[in-house]
Design a protein around this motif. Structure first.
Motif, short mmCIF file in Angstrom:
data_model
loop_
_atom_site.label_atom_id
_atom_site.label_comp_id
_atom_site.label_asym_id
_atom_site.label_seq_id
_atom_site.Cartn_x
_atom_site.Cartn_y
_atom_site.Cartn_z
N GLU A 187 0.75 -1.27 -0.11
CA GLU A 187 0.08 -0.13 -0.09
C GLU A 187 1.04 1.13 -0.16
O GLU A 187 1.79 1.25 0.62
CB GLU A 187 -0.84 0.07 1.23
CG GLU A 187 -1.85 1.17 1.39
CD GLU A 187 -2.86 1.02 2.63
OE1 GLU A 187 -3.35 1.97 3.21
OE2 GLU A 187 -3.27 -0.13 2.81
N ALA A 189 1.30 5.12 0.83
CA ALA A 189 0.50 6.31 1.49
C ALA A 189 1.50 7.62 1.04
O ALA A 189 2.60 7.63 1.15
CB ALA A 189 0.70 6.26 3.13
N ARG A 258 -3.32 12.62 4.22
CA ARG A 258 -2.57 11.17 3.60
C ARG A 258 -3.63 10.22 2.90
O ARG A 258 -4.69 10.25 3.22
CB ARG A 258 -2.23 10.11 5.07
CG ARG A 258 -1.24 9.28 4.64
CD ARG A 258 -1.00 8.45 5.93
NE ARG A 258 -1.72 7.17 5.78
CZ ARG A 258 -2.06 6.29 7.03
NH1 ARG A 258 -1.17 6.62 8.11
NH2 ARG A 258 -2.70 5.33 6.97
N ASP A 260 -4.19 7.13 0.87
CA ASP A 260 -3.69 5.23 0.67
C ASP A 260 -4.01 4.99 -0.68
O ASP A 260 -5.28 4.81 -0.81
CB ASP A 260 -4.08 4.67 2.14
CG ASP A 260 -3.53 5.33 3.35
OD1 ASP A 260 -2.64 6.14 3.18
OD2 ASP A 260 -3.90 5.04 4.36
#
Length: 304
Positions: A187, A189, A258, A260
């Motif tokens: 993932e 971010a 943020r 993601d």
């Protein structure tokens, strides 16, 4: 503790807000103290639910590791509405602490993970096959979340039980297909620090897969993550910027953000979460990140 000062035109005062379980912040957030002090800012660390705090006495109140709010969201958002100079703003906190914001972003054209919402008491018929994630719409740190292979009868039962537990607790559940690219690509971010016209990209990290199987009870505030620096692609950055552009009220108000992302089935980035309330900023994973976020805080201080 009690703080009875008022904002002044001299030394600005900033509260970095945490929870009782992390009274001295989490280690990454402590990296903000030195660069803020170097910029002439006095920093206090304050627990969000501490009694008798004069929040109006701060030039800026910055949400950080308030990770116990999940079980007390109504109380948390009610508190947020009482803080005069909160970053990010209270209406953003209200919107962003319920993951049904994903529907708003999807409607605005942001590529998001397809999500089924299951309210307490609603029936749910699990698909015949495929891996799915079950988690609450109000959650943080991957808690109360599980990964289920619905071709497995035992996993079907466990997934149904998981939804039942959430519903019995009065919590809306969300069901999403598991994006297998997280097991390989991980993932991504993307971290943004607020600028004069809106958040500016600061740095990115890679997180490894978090969910290995069904939900397991834990007393932790969050699950530990495997973090590494990452270089973003133009496509990832474009999706992140499109996401921020769709934030109700305008992204220019944000101190931090943020975004993601995980590659979808076609390899293109898909939004998993937009974190605008209390995200880890991973300041220790990129050179200059703490200074960039300190500059953003200074830029958000009142000018008079």
């Amino acid at each position: 503790m009690t703080h009875d000062h008022q904002p002044t035109r001299g030394e600005p005062r900033v509260a970095l807000v945490t929870c009782a379980e992390l009274p001295d912040l989490e280690p990454d957030d402590r990296l903000l103290r030195a660069p803020l002090a170097a910029r002439g800012v006095r920093v206090d660390t304050v627990t969000w639910d501490a009694p008798d705090v004069d929040w109006a006495g701060y030039d800026l109140v910055v949400l950080r590791s308030t990770w116990d709010y999940v079980a007390r969201r109504d109380e948390f958002v009610a508190w947020a509405r009482t803080v005069p100079r909160l970053a990010n703003p209270a209406d953003v906190v209200v919107w962003n602490t319920d993951k049904r914001y994903l529907d708003v972003l999807s409607a605005a054209g942001v590529p998001t993970v397809p999500t089924t919402w299951v309210a307490p008491g609603e029936p749910w018929q699990p698909p015949e096959r495929g891996e799915y994630v079950v988690k609450p719409a109000v959650s943080a740190g991957s808690l109360d979340s599980g990964r289920y292979d619905l071709a497995d009868p035992e996993h079907r039962r466990l997934a149904t039980d998981h939804l039942g537990r959430l519903g019995a607790a009065g919590r809306v559940a969300m069901v999403q297909p598991y994006l297998h690219a997280v097991d390989t690509a991980g993932e991504t971010a993307l971290l943004f620090a607020g600028g004069p016209t809106g958040p500016v990209f600061s740095h990115a990290i890679r997180k490894g897969a978090m969910l290995a199987g069904p939900d397991q009870p834990t007393a932790e505030l969050f699950h530990a993550e495997q973090i590494d620096p990452r270089t973003v692609t133009p496509e990832q950055l474009a999706v992140a910027e499109r996401t921020l552009a769709a934030v109700p009220g305008g992204a220019e108000r944000l101190l931090y953000a943020r975004v993601d992302l995980i590659p979808g089935a076609d390899g293109r980035p898909v939004l998993v979460e937009l974190e605008l309330t209390e995200p880890s900023l991973f300041l220790g994973h990129a050179e200059g990140a703490a200074d960039r976020f300190a500059d953003a805080i200074v830029a958000h201080l009142p000018t008079t």
